[in-house]
Design a protein around this motif. Structure first.
Motif, PDB file in Angstrom:
ATOM      1  N   ALA A   1      32.730  53.879  50.459  1.00  0.00           N
ATOM      2  CA  ALA A   1      33.121  55.055  51.226  1.00  0.00           C
ATOM      3  C   ALA A   1      34.612  55.048  51.554  1.00  0.00           C
ATOM      4  CB  ALA A   1      32.301  55.140  52.513  1.00  0.00           C
ATOM      5  N   GLU A   2      35.276  53.915  51.408  1.00  0.00           N
ATOM      6  CA  GLU A   2      36.704  53.804  51.717  1.00  0.00           C
ATOM      7  C   GLU A   2      37.585  54.166  50.516  1.00  0.00           C
ATOM      8  OE1 GLU A   2      37.383  49.876  53.113  1.00  0.00           O
ATOM      9  OE2 GLU A   2      35.832  49.978  54.677  1.00  0.00           O
ATOM     10  N   GLY A   3      36.982  54.314  49.344  1.00  0.00           N
ATOM     11  CA  GLY A   3      37.762  54.589  48.143  1.00  0.00           C
ATOM     12  C   GLY A   3      37.560  56.005  47.646  1.00  0.00           C
ATOM     13  N   HIS A   4      37.981  56.251  46.415  1.00  0.00           N
ATOM     14  CA  HIS A   4      37.797  57.560  45.802  1.00  0.00           C
ATOM     15  C   HIS A   4      37.560  57.373  44.308  1.00  0.00           C
ATOM     16  CE1 HIS A   4      42.115  56.766  45.246  1.00  0.00           C
ATOM     17  NE2 HIS A   4      42.036  57.543  44.184  1.00  0.00           N
TER      18      HIS A   4
ATOM     19  N   ALA B   1      35.429  49.593  44.742  1.00  0.00           N
ATOM     20  CA  ALA B   1      34.354  49.385  43.771  1.00  0.00           C
ATOM     21  C   ALA B   1      34.375  47.973  43.197  1.00  0.00           C
ATOM     22  CB  ALA B   1      34.468  50.403  42.638  1.00  0.00           C
ATOM     23  N   LEU B   2      35.563  47.379  43.098  1.00  0.00           N
ATOM     24  CA  LEU B   2      35.685  46.048  42.511  1.00  0.00           C
ATOM     25  C   LEU B   2      34.975  44.981  43.341  1.00  0.00           C
ATOM     26  CD1 LEU B   2      39.429  46.193  41.388  1.00  0.00           C
ATOM     27  CD2 LEU B   2      37.388  46.479  39.968  1.00  0.00           C
ATOM     28  N   LYS B   3      34.726  45.283  44.618  1.00  0.00           N
ATOM     29  CA  LYS B   3      34.021  44.329  45.477  1.00  0.00           C
ATOM     30  C   LYS B   3      32.555  44.187  45.078  1.00  0.00           C
ATOM     31  CE  LYS B   3      36.968  45.375  49.465  1.00  0.00           C
ATOM     32  NZ  LYS B   3      37.651  44.059  49.495  1.00  0.00           N
ATOM     33  N   TYR B   4      32.054  45.149  44.330  1.00  0.00           N
ATOM     34  CA  TYR B   4      30.641  45.152  43.960  1.00  0.00           C
ATOM     35  C   TYR B   4      30.447  45.016  42.453  1.00  0.00           C
ATOM     36  CZ  TYR B   4      30.466  47.050  48.689  1.00  0.00           C
ATOM     37  OH  TYR B   4      30.621  47.245  50.039  1.00  0.00           O
ATOM     38  N   GLY B   5      31.332  44.252  41.811  1.00  0.00           N
ATOM     39  CA  GLY B   5      31.226  44.006  40.380  1.00  0.00           C
ATOM     40  C   GLY B   5      31.400  42.544  40.059  1.00  0.00           C
ATOM     41  N   ARG B   6      31.203  42.214  38.801  1.00  0.00           N
ATOM     42  CA  ARG B   6      31.289  40.805  38.405  1.00  0.00           C
ATOM     43  C   ARG B   6      31.587  40.717  36.912  1.00  0.00           C
ATOM     44  NH1 ARG B   6      26.530  42.852  38.494  1.00  0.00           N
ATOM     45  NH2 ARG B   6      24.898  42.316  36.995  1.00  0.00           N
ATOM     46  N   GLN B   7      32.290  39.665  36.566  1.00  0.00           N
ATOM     47  CA  GLN B   7      32.543  39.382  35.160  1.00  0.00           C
ATOM     48  C   GLN B   7      31.335  38.645  34.590  1.00  0.00           C
ATOM     49  OE1 GLN B   7      35.565  40.254  33.560  1.00  0.00           O
ATOM     50  NE2 GLN B   7      34.418  39.824  31.702  1.00  0.00           N
ATOM     51  N   THR B   8      30.865  39.039  33.426  1.00  0.00           N
ATOM     52  CA  THR B   8      29.685  38.417  32.825  1.00  0.00           C
ATOM     53  C   THR B   8      30.079  37.696  31.538  1.00  0.00           C
ATOM     54  OG1 THR B   8      29.172  40.489  31.689  1.00  0.00           O
ATOM     55  CG2 THR B   8      28.099  40.088  33.802  1.00  0.00           C
TER      56      THR B   8
ATOM     57  N   PHE C   1      32.778  62.335  32.921  1.00  0.00           N
ATOM     58  CA  PHE C   1      33.397  61.034  33.176  1.00  0.00           C
ATOM     59  C   PHE C   1      33.601  60.823  34.670  1.00  0.00           C
ATOM     60  CE2 PHE C   1      34.680  60.316  28.782  1.00  0.00           C
ATOM     61  CZ  PHE C   1      34.884  58.937  28.728  1.00  0.00           C
ATOM     62  N   ARG C   2      33.387  59.601  35.128  1.00  0.00           N
ATOM     63  CA  ARG C   2      33.839  59.152  36.437  1.00  0.00           C
ATOM     64  C   ARG C   2      34.683  57.906  36.223  1.00  0.00           C
ATOM     65  NH1 ARG C   2      29.681  60.141  41.544  1.00  0.00           N
ATOM     66  NH2 ARG C   2      29.931  62.411  41.501  1.00  0.00           N
ATOM     67  N   VAL C   3      35.891  57.937  36.781  1.00  0.00           N
ATOM     68  CA  VAL C   3      36.841  56.846  36.616  1.00  0.00           C
ATOM     69  C   VAL C   3      37.326  56.409  37.989  1.00  0.00           C
ATOM     70  CG1 VAL C   3      38.997  56.100  35.538  1.00  0.00           C
ATOM     71  CG2 VAL C   3      37.582  57.855  34.423  1.00  0.00           C
ATOM     72  N   PHE C   4      37.157  55.122  38.300  1.00  0.00           N
ATOM     73  CA  PHE C   4      37.624  54.569  39.554  1.00  0.00           C
ATOM     74  C   PHE C   4      39.029  53.994  39.366  1.00  0.00           C
ATOM     75  CE2 PHE C   4      33.111  54.807  40.014  1.00  0.00           C
ATOM     76  CZ  PHE C   4      32.854  54.946  41.374  1.00  0.00           C
ATOM     77  N   PRO C   5      39.870  54.009  40.409  1.00  0.00           N
ATOM     78  CA  PRO C   5      41.225  53.465  40.285  1.00  0.00           C
ATOM     79  C   PRO C   5      41.202  52.000  39.848  1.00  0.00           C
ATOM     80  CG  PRO C   5      40.992  54.705  42.335  1.00  0.00           C
ATOM     81  CD  PRO C   5      39.614  54.564  41.762  1.00  0.00           C
ATOM     82  N   HIS C   6      42.160  51.637  39.009  1.00  0.00           N
ATOM     83  CA  HIS C   6      42.183  50.266  38.496  1.00  0.00           C
ATOM     84  C   HIS C   6      42.854  49.295  39.461  1.00  0.00           C
ATOM     85  CE1 HIS C   6      46.165  51.756  37.432  1.00  0.00           C
ATOM     86  NE2 HIS C   6      46.544  50.522  37.222  1.00  0.00           N
ATOM     87  N   LYS C   7      43.477  49.804  40.524  1.00  0.00           N
ATOM     88  CA  LYS C   7      44.121  48.936  41.504  1.00  0.00           C
ATOM     89  C   LYS C   7      43.503  49.149  42.881  1.00  0.00           C
ATOM     90  CE  LYS C   7      48.674  48.609  39.288  1.00  0.00           C
ATOM     91  NZ  LYS C   7      50.128  48.851  39.474  1.00  0.00           N
ATOM     92  N   ASP C   8      43.200  48.055  43.561  1.00  0.00           N
ATOM     93  CA  ASP C   8      42.735  48.084  44.947  1.00  0.00           C
ATOM     94  C   ASP C   8      41.547  49.007  45.160  1.00  0.00           C
ATOM     95  OD1 ASP C   8      44.889  46.399  45.592  1.00  0.00           O
ATOM     96  OD2 ASP C   8      46.218  48.122  45.790  1.00  0.00           O
TER      97      ASP C   8
ATOM     98  N   TYR D   1      25.517  54.156  49.865  1.00  0.00           N
ATOM     99  CA  TYR D   1      26.599  53.757  50.763  1.00  0.00           C
ATOM    100  C   TYR D   1      26.137  52.801  51.849  1.00  0.00           C
ATOM    101  CZ  TYR D   1      29.392  57.376  48.523  1.00  0.00           C
ATOM    102  OH  TYR D   1      30.078  58.126  47.602  1.00  0.00           O
ATOM    103  N   ARG D   2      24.860  52.786  52.139  1.00  0.00           N
ATOM    104  CA  ARG D   2      24.360  51.816  53.121  1.00  0.00           C
ATOM    105  C   ARG D   2      24.392  50.401  52.538  1.00  0.00           C
ATOM    106  NH1 ARG D   2      19.100  54.605  56.146  1.00  0.00           N
ATOM    107  NH2 ARG D   2      20.267  56.326  57.140  1.00  0.00           N
TER     108      ARG D   2
END
Length: 221
Positions: free
Chosen positions: A146-149, A116-123, A106-113, A139-140
């Motif tokens: 690179a600023e998140g975890h 990764a959310l900058k590169y997603g979209r609601q469909t 599993f890979r789980v990104f934080p749900h706040k701030d 990352y390019r």
């Protein structure tokens, strides 16, 4: 098209890996009470997950019941946020005699701030989807990542994992496994969920009429 559970197990799970169709299909979101009702009484929910407001509200619709997931080795999901942004738990079991090795990654990104959310979209009514590969991000092309975890874990037979609501997550099945998963929403986290959930969610009605005072009271509790 649709496939029966029996046909899916025969083709994608019971057959030797070399004889399975390509691409592999991850068999998930199958209602336990519909496909395996005789097994429902055998599912024991841990005591710390029994205060489940979502299940109490939706059990007549079936949305609150656990789902069965069949994960053939090599199958995976893309990075996504579940449709109703609900928290959920998942427990994994290995085939008989195959315990003691990683079954799911599993890979789980934080749900706040999360960057990764900058590169997603609601469909539309479909899950929130993402443009990058969560296992090997570019990352390019997506520099904010690179600023998140990200949190990563491997699940073995008998493990249970809790995913907070609204968390982007992805999974790779490292070996054949069966899992049971269930949406979970306790009274402590319900106010935050209800204020941020999609309009189609069964619990969003709490915001209408006198629902707001209830949410406020729960937050102060």
């Amino acid at each position: 098209g649709n496939m029966s559970l029996q046909d899916y197990v025969s083709q994608y799970f019971a057959a030797p890996p070399a004889d399975r169709p390509n691409p592999l299909l991850y068999g998930f979101e199958m209602e336990l009470k519909k496909h395996c009702p005789q097994q429902l009484d055998k599912v024991v929910v841990p005591s710390f997950l029994t205060q489940d407001a979502f299940h109490l509200v939706t059990n007549k619709t079936g949305l609150g019941w656990p789902s069965v997931l069949l994960g053939p080795k090599g199958s995976e999901t893309g990075l996504h946020i579940d449709t109703h942004r609900l928290p959920f738990w998942i427990a994994t079991v290995a085939p008989k005699g195959e315990a003691g090795k990683p079954l799911k990654r599993f890979r789980v990104f934080p749900h706040k701030d999360s960057p990764a959310l900058k590169y997603g979209r609601q469909t539309g009514s479909v899950n929130f989807l993402f443009d990058f590969d969560p296992w090997s991000p570019n990352y390019r092309r997506y520099p904010k990542l690179a600023e998140g975890h990200v949190f990563e874990t491997f699940m073995e037979s008998g493990d249970l994992l809790y995913i907070p609501g609204g968390s982007p997550h992805a999974v790779i099945n490292m070996d054949d496994n069966l899992a049971v998963s269930m949406n979970f929403l306790d009274l402590k986290t319900m106010p935050d969920f209800a204020r941020k959930c999609n309009k189609g969610s069964p619990l969003c009605g709490l915001l209408a009429g006198r629902g707001e005072w209830l949410l406020g009271a729960l937050e102060e509790h």
